[in-house]
Design a protein around this motif. Structure first.
Motif, PDB file in Angstrom:
ATOM      1  N   HIS A  52      -0.282  19.463  17.228  1.00 59.64           N
ATOM      2  CA  HIS A  52       0.067  18.823  18.488  1.00 59.64           C
ATOM      3  C   HIS A  52       1.574  18.641  18.630  1.00 59.64           C
ATOM      4  O   HIS A  52       2.157  18.933  19.692  1.00 59.64           O
ATOM      5  N   LEU A  53       2.228  18.169  17.572  1.00 59.82           N
ATOM      6  CA  LEU A  53       3.665  17.911  17.652  1.00 59.82           C
ATOM      7  C   LEU A  53       4.491  19.188  17.706  1.00 59.82           C
ATOM      8  O   LEU A  53       5.657  19.153  18.119  1.00 59.82           O
ATOM      9  N   THR A  54       3.915  20.299  17.302  1.00 66.60           N
ATOM     10  CA  THR A  54       4.619  21.576  17.384  1.00 66.60           C
ATOM     11  C   THR A  54       4.187  22.377  18.614  1.00 66.60           C
ATOM     12  O   THR A  54       4.487  23.567  18.718  1.00 66.60           O
ATOM     13  N   GLY A  55       3.494  21.722  19.537  1.00 67.34           N
ATOM     14  CA  GLY A  55       3.154  22.339  20.820  1.00 67.34           C
ATOM     15  C   GLY A  55       2.006  23.308  20.789  1.00 67.34           C
ATOM     16  O   GLY A  55       1.870  24.151  21.691  1.00 67.34           O
ATOM     17  N   ARG A  56       1.126  23.202  19.799  1.00 72.85           N
ATOM     18  CA  ARG A  56      -0.013  24.113  19.696  1.00 72.85           C
ATOM     19  C   ARG A  56      -1.308  23.399  20.028  1.00 72.85           C
ATOM     20  O   ARG A  56      -1.419  22.181  19.888  1.00 72.85           O
ATOM     21  N   LYS A  57      -2.277  24.168  20.447  1.00 71.05           N
ATOM     22  CA  LYS A  57      -3.576  23.620  20.806  1.00 71.05           C
ATOM     23  C   LYS A  57      -4.329  23.195  19.551  1.00 71.05           C
ATOM     24  O   LYS A  57      -4.282  23.874  18.529  1.00 71.05           O
ATOM     25  N   VAL A  58      -5.014  22.058  19.649  1.00 70.72           N
ATOM     26  CA  VAL A  58      -5.841  21.579  18.545  1.00 70.72           C
ATOM     27  C   VAL A  58      -7.279  22.002  18.824  1.00 70.72           C
ATOM     28  O   VAL A  58      -7.910  21.503  19.760  1.00 70.72           O
ATOM     29  N   ALA A 118      -8.972   9.488  13.135  1.00 66.57           N
ATOM     30  CA  ALA A 118      -8.775  10.216  14.386  1.00 66.57           C
ATOM     31  C   ALA A 118      -7.291  10.465  14.618  1.00 66.57           C
ATOM     32  O   ALA A 118      -6.428   9.843  13.980  1.00 66.57           O
ATOM     33  N   TYR A 119      -7.031  11.395  15.533  1.00 63.33           N
ATOM     34  CA  TYR A 119      -5.669  11.627  16.005  1.00 63.33           C
ATOM     35  C   TYR A 119      -5.692  11.587  17.525  1.00 63.33           C
ATOM     36  O   TYR A 119      -6.505  12.268  18.171  1.00 63.33           O
ATOM     37  N   PHE A 120      -4.777  10.779  18.113  1.00 62.48           N
ATOM     38  CA  PHE A 120      -4.719  10.576  19.562  1.00 62.48           C
ATOM     39  C   PHE A 120      -3.401  11.092  20.115  1.00 62.48           C
ATOM     40  O   PHE A 120      -2.338  10.900  19.502  1.00 62.48           O
ATOM     41  N   ASP A 121      -3.481  11.735  21.292  1.00 65.68           N
ATOM     42  CA  ASP A 121      -2.283  12.316  21.904  1.00 65.68           C
ATOM     43  C   ASP A 121      -1.508  11.261  22.688  1.00 65.68           C
ATOM     44  O   ASP A 121      -1.811  10.066  22.643  1.00 65.68           O
ATOM     45  N   GLY A 122      -0.502  11.707  23.442  1.00 70.31           N
ATOM     46  CA  GLY A 122       0.358  10.791  24.175  1.00 70.31           C
ATOM     47  C   GLY A 122      -0.334  10.019  25.264  1.00 70.31           C
ATOM     48  O   GLY A 122       0.185   8.995  25.717  1.00 70.31           O
ATOM     49  N   SER A 123      -1.502  10.483  25.691  1.00 70.33           N
ATOM     50  CA  SER A 123      -2.302   9.748  26.683  1.00 70.33           C
ATOM     51  C   SER A 123      -3.379   8.899  26.028  1.00 70.33           C
ATOM     52  O   SER A 123      -4.255   8.377  26.707  1.00 70.33           O
ATOM     53  N   ARG A 161      16.074  14.149  13.968  1.00 69.45           N
ATOM     54  CA  ARG A 161      15.744  14.871  12.738  1.00 69.45           C
ATOM     55  C   ARG A 161      14.247  15.126  12.550  1.00 69.45           C
ATOM     56  O   ARG A 161      13.868  16.064  11.840  1.00 69.45           O
ATOM     57  N   PHE A 162      13.425  14.291  13.177  1.00 70.21           N
ATOM     58  CA  PHE A 162      12.007  14.315  12.846  1.00 70.21           C
ATOM     59  C   PHE A 162      11.116  14.372  14.078  1.00 70.21           C
ATOM     60  O   PHE A 162      11.516  13.976  15.180  1.00 70.21           O
ATOM     61  N   LEU A 163       9.895  14.841  13.836  1.00 73.49           N
ATOM     62  CA  LEU A 163       8.843  14.845  14.854  1.00 73.49           C
ATOM     63  C   LEU A 163       7.787  13.829  14.434  1.00 73.49           C
ATOM     64  O   LEU A 163       7.354  13.799  13.278  1.00 73.49           O
ATOM     65  N   PHE A 164       7.340  13.008  15.386  1.00 71.87           N
ATOM     66  CA  PHE A 164       6.314  12.004  15.131  1.00 71.87           C
ATOM     67  C   PHE A 164       5.749  11.562  16.478  1.00 71.87           C
ATOM     68  O   PHE A 164       6.397  11.706  17.516  1.00 71.87           O
ATOM     69  N   PRO A 165       4.537  11.027  16.498  1.00 68.77           N
ATOM     70  CA  PRO A 165       3.964  10.565  17.763  1.00 68.77           C
ATOM     71  C   PRO A 165       4.764   9.384  18.307  1.00 68.77           C
ATOM     72  O   PRO A 165       5.102   8.456  17.562  1.00 68.77           O
TER      73      PRO A 165
END
Length: 418
Positions: free
Chosen positions: A328-334, A229-234, A116-120
């Motif tokens: 980021h979670l919707t696949g767009r460039k930050v 801050a916001y950190f990606d999957g890496s 149902r949801f998007l989250f890191p």
């Protein structure tokens, strides 16, 4: 207000949901997140305590889901409640937790919530460890990050032993993050002056004290800094900001009342390296204290979620941490960009009593700019005024008792910095 020079477009088909578990209706951070994404055209929803929560009156909110949780509920019930809200929204939605309970719940129940949801995605046990004073201290020691010296007594006998050898004053805090689930050992950050004071307080803490006894960092020898801050999957930063806290409420121990954006590459590197080592993904709100005695930044708190003052920080491309997460979670460039150094953030309902208390103490922040390059108010916004007036109505009710308590607290002084 909306910026005309945005270098990005958000996915307006993916809503955002503000998630809170604790009961704190006067939360400016949630209002800020609703405005931040709502101004981009993202449909916004929020969990609120009641219909008169300020967030519920934002013009950018599609719907408030009244769900007065307390933190005492079983996790399964909370997960089912979130899924029920997700079904009502009817499409994948980005979750934006505003407290540790919500962040931990999401992390520990990722599989149930993922449809149902998007989250890191993060190691399920990591947010709980980071939110715990003991867990954070252990991670700091493990990874060589400075933090105040600390003890975690398990009995009154261990407290007696600590009292016989410790250097006072010390600070007592609740060991675990979720003190709303039971009666906390201490009512917040508590300064303990000497061994006698400690031994007088300790019997109230029960057979298992549940406290951390931490080195006191004297405010006259220290500066309060913040990192968002916001950190990606890496665990690489897609947005990272540094600032200095000028005032907090309660004084030197509570939430930010007044702060400035200040460039601090050393602090940014320290935060990024630590988060890379522990493998964290998502939004962070860090509190650090620079100790002038040994010239070290000491990590005090790691909030594995959006901080209430996150709107202090935005880069020249219009990115804050909430926008970074949604993109980021919707696949767009930050988009990258320099932070808006010199910008100021003011929380109207608590900065005035904080100002009075700080003037009395004589404390100043050396790194605060002499003049702000711009000011972001937590509550009042020209394009969204109702949350401010709703906040004021709740803030002074009943009568002026709440304001009177703030005034009395500032007159007495309060606990030192956390």
């Amino acid at each position: 207000m909306a910026r005309s020079n945005m270098l990005f477009t958000a996915d307006r088909t993916v809503p955002g949901l503000i998630v809170k578990i604790g009961n704190y209706p006067l939360h400016h951070g949630g209002v800020g997140a609703i405005r931040s994404l709502g101004r981009l055209g993202v449909p916004m929803y929020a969990v609120t305590e009641d219909r008169w929560t300020p967030a519920a009156h934002s013009r950018y909110l599609e719907r408030a889901f009244v769900w007065p949780t307390t933190g005492t509920e079983e996790p399964g019930r909370l997960v089912e409640g979130l899924l029920r809200i997700g079904r009502r929204i009817g499409r994948p939605t980005v979750l934006i937790p505003t407290d540790e309970e919500a962040a931990v719940l999401i992390a520990e129940h990722q599989e149930e919530l993922a449809d149902r949801f998007l989250f890191p995605r993060v190691a399920p046990d990591l947010p709980r460890r980071l939110a715990s004073k003991q867990g954070l201290h252990e991670l700091c020691v493990q990874h060589g990050v400075p933090s105040p010296a600390a003890a975690f007594p398990e009995s009154y006998a261990e407290i007696e032993d600590f009292a016989a050898h410790a250097r006072f004053p010390v600070v007592a805090k609740n060991r675990e993050a979720f003190v709303r689930r039971k009666r906390p050992a201490v009512g917040g950050t508590t300064r303990i002056e000497d061994a006698g004071h400690l031994l007088a307080l300790a019997p109230r803490w029960g057979e298992q004290p549940g406290v951390i006894l931490q080195e006191y960092l004297p405010r006259e020898q220290a500066e309060d800094w913040i990192v968002h801050a916001y950190f990606d999957g890496s665990s690489d930063p897609l947005a990272l900001f540094t600032g200095v806290k000028v005032r907090s409420w309660p004084p030197h121990a509570g939430m930010t009342a007044n702060a400035y954006v200040v460039d601090n590459p050393e602090l940014a590197q320290l935060a990024a390296q630590f988060i890379k080592r522990i493998g964290y993904t998502g939004i962070v709100d860090l509190d650090l204290r620079f100790d002038r005695r040994d010239r070290q930044y000491k990590l005090l708190d790691f909030n594995p979620r959006m901080g209430a003052q996150f709107r202090l920080f935005e880069n020249e491309s219009g990115i804050d941490v909430v926008r970074a997460q949604h993109l980021h979670l919707t696949g767009r460039k930050v988009p990258e960009g320099e932070q808006r150094a010199g910008h100021r953030y003011v929380v109207e309902n608590i900065d005035l009593p904080a100002l009075l208390a700080y003037r009395r103490s004589g404390y100043t922040t050396p790194h605060a700019p002499a003049r702000a390059s711009g000011t972001e108010l937590a509550w009042l916004a020209a394009d969204d005024v109702k949350p401010f007036f709703t906040m004021m109505a709740r803030f002074v009710r009943p009568g002026a008792q709440h304001l009177y308590r703030l005034w009395r607290s500032s007159r007495r002084g309060s606990a030192p910095a956390k």
